[in-house]
Design a protein around this motif. Sequence first.
Motif, PDB file in Angstrom:
ATOM      1  N   LYS A   1       0.848  -1.185   0.000  1.00  0.00           N
ATOM      2  CA  LYS A   1       0.000   0.000   0.000  1.00  0.00           C
ATOM      3  C   LYS A   1       0.887   1.239   0.000  1.00  0.00           C
ATOM      4  O   LYS A   1       1.759   1.386   0.862  1.00  0.00           O
ATOM      5  CB  LYS A   1      -0.916   0.009   1.226  1.00  0.00           C
ATOM      6  CG  LYS A   1      -1.799   1.250   1.315  1.00  0.00           C
ATOM      7  CD  LYS A   1      -2.646   1.250   2.571  1.00  0.00           C
ATOM      8  CE  LYS A   1      -3.474   2.531   2.656  1.00  0.00           C
ATOM      9  NZ  LYS A   1      -4.299   2.569   3.897  1.00  0.00           N
ATOM     10  N   ILE A   2       0.663   2.111  -0.966  1.00  0.00           N
ATOM     11  CA  ILE A   2       1.461   3.336  -1.095  1.00  0.00           C
ATOM     12  C   ILE A   2       0.655   4.515  -0.568  1.00  0.00           C
ATOM     13  O   ILE A   2      -0.496   4.721  -0.970  1.00  0.00           O
ATOM     14  CB  ILE A   2       1.867   3.590  -2.557  1.00  0.00           C
ATOM     15  CG1 ILE A   2       2.707   2.433  -3.099  1.00  0.00           C
ATOM     16  CG2 ILE A   2       2.632   4.912  -2.673  1.00  0.00           C
ATOM     17  CD1 ILE A   2       3.022   2.537  -4.578  1.00  0.00           C
ATOM     18  N   SER A   3       1.262   5.290   0.332  1.00  0.00           N
ATOM     19  CA  SER A   3       0.630   6.503   0.849  1.00  0.00           C
ATOM     20  C   SER A   3       1.566   7.676   0.602  1.00  0.00           C
ATOM     21  O   SER A   3       2.768   7.583   0.867  1.00  0.00           O
ATOM     22  CB  SER A   3       0.346   6.372   2.350  1.00  0.00           C
ATOM     23  OG  SER A   3      -0.516   5.266   2.607  1.00  0.00           O
ATOM     24  N   ILE A   4       1.009   8.771   0.086  1.00  0.00           N
ATOM     25  CA  ILE A   4       1.808   9.945  -0.260  1.00  0.00           C
ATOM     26  C   ILE A   4       1.351  11.125   0.586  1.00  0.00           C
ATOM     27  O   ILE A   4       0.146  11.388   0.702  1.00  0.00           O
ATOM     28  CB  ILE A   4       1.677  10.266  -1.764  1.00  0.00           C
ATOM     29  CG1 ILE A   4       2.150   9.068  -2.596  1.00  0.00           C
ATOM     30  CG2 ILE A   4       2.475  11.514  -2.124  1.00  0.00           C
ATOM     31  CD1 ILE A   4       1.872   9.201  -4.077  1.00  0.00           C
TER      32      ILE A   4
ATOM     33  N   ALA B   1       8.678 -10.161   7.966  1.00  0.00           N
ATOM     34  CA  ALA B   1       8.165  -9.187   8.935  1.00  0.00           C
ATOM     35  C   ALA B   1       6.650  -9.066   8.795  1.00  0.00           C
ATOM     36  O   ALA B   1       6.116  -9.046   7.675  1.00  0.00           O
ATOM     37  CB  ALA B   1       8.824  -7.830   8.720  1.00  0.00           C
ATOM     38  N   LYS B   2       5.969  -8.977   9.913  1.00  0.00           N
ATOM     39  CA  LYS B   2       4.510  -8.890   9.856  1.00  0.00           C
ATOM     40  C   LYS B   2       4.073  -7.592   9.177  1.00  0.00           C
ATOM     41  O   LYS B   2       3.088  -7.589   8.425  1.00  0.00           O
ATOM     42  CB  LYS B   2       3.938  -9.016  11.261  1.00  0.00           C
ATOM     43  CG  LYS B   2       4.210 -10.380  11.893  1.00  0.00           C
ATOM     44  CD  LYS B   2       3.733 -10.458  13.332  1.00  0.00           C
ATOM     45  CE  LYS B   2       4.088 -11.806  13.957  1.00  0.00           C
ATOM     46  NZ  LYS B   2       5.557 -11.997  14.096  1.00  0.00           N
ATOM     47  N   ILE B   3       4.779  -6.515   9.452  1.00  0.00           N
ATOM     48  CA  ILE B   3       4.498  -5.249   8.766  1.00  0.00           C
ATOM     49  C   ILE B   3       5.812  -4.661   8.266  1.00  0.00           C
ATOM     50  O   ILE B   3       6.567  -4.068   9.042  1.00  0.00           O
ATOM     51  CB  ILE B   3       3.789  -4.235   9.691  1.00  0.00           C
ATOM     52  CG1 ILE B   3       2.518  -4.840  10.287  1.00  0.00           C
ATOM     53  CG2 ILE B   3       3.449  -2.965   8.914  1.00  0.00           C
ATOM     54  CD1 ILE B   3       1.794  -3.918  11.247  1.00  0.00           C
TER      55      ILE B   3
ATOM     56  N   ALA C   1       1.702  -7.029   2.566  1.00  0.00           N
ATOM     57  CA  ALA C   1       1.523  -6.283   3.822  1.00  0.00           C
ATOM     58  C   ALA C   1       2.379  -5.021   3.881  1.00  0.00           C
ATOM     59  O   ALA C   1       2.274  -4.246   4.837  1.00  0.00           O
ATOM     60  CB  ALA C   1       1.859  -7.180   5.011  1.00  0.00           C
ATOM     61  N   ALA C   2       3.219  -4.802   2.875  1.00  0.00           N
ATOM     62  CA  ALA C   2       4.149  -3.666   2.916  1.00  0.00           C
ATOM     63  C   ALA C   2       3.412  -2.337   2.882  1.00  0.00           C
ATOM     64  O   ALA C   2       2.441  -2.159   2.142  1.00  0.00           O
ATOM     65  CB  ALA C   2       5.133  -3.751   1.760  1.00  0.00           C
TER      66      ALA C   2
END
Length: 244
Positions: A2-5, A189-191, A227-228
């Motif tokens: 998921k990309i957040s800007i 890694a979980k997150i 999950a990244a």
Amino acid sequence: MKISIYNNYDKMSRAAADLVAEQLVNKPDSLICFPSGESPTGMLQHVISYANAGKIKLDKCHFIGLDEWVGMDETNEGSCKHYLYTNFFNKLNINDSQITLFNAKADDLKAECERINNFIAKKGGLDMMIVGIGMNGHLGLNEPGTPFNLYAHLSELDPVTVTVGQKYFKQETRLTQGITLGLQHLTEAKIPVLIASGSKKASIINEALNGQISTDVPASILQNLPAARILLDEDAASELEHLA
């Protein structure tokens, strides 16, 4: 992934700190990996503010360092250990029992890698692993060409890393090897979290998130990780061809 800007570095940093805070609220005994460098400083400042305001508690969690320059310790101002203690641990009086960092001056560095691998395994894996991205697409000191399936390991530093790494030192410093968590740690890694800011990172961000998945660009592994979380400021995202 998921990309957040975000509009700017501070908002991106606060969002990253919010992820850390949420993780600690949901699981107070989390194992969290922090990087060093320019990118995480704002995030760490916000985490400190949250802790001082009583919004989060840090007494049960454990922190692990992402990497280190081989041959360096906290006496080297450009070391990862010096950075994390100066910018985070010392400001909150984090107990040393809650901190696990690479001993990059160990006589047996392969054994040191195994110590870190075993520690993470005994803790049940990393709950959150936060990384920045290098100008050559490295994550931690996983340089171009590093297999995706490695755990902690020694790395021969890429010329780009050697050149860029000089900014952390007051005088020119010989950098040849690194010791680092591996890309397999990121996969498990979980997150997994990537933070990046600035227009200088824009090109490699686009290549990593929209280009071919290849060990030539280690950060491209993020495309394989559902999950990244990818947190970018507008400058770092300015060359994204599309939101992957």
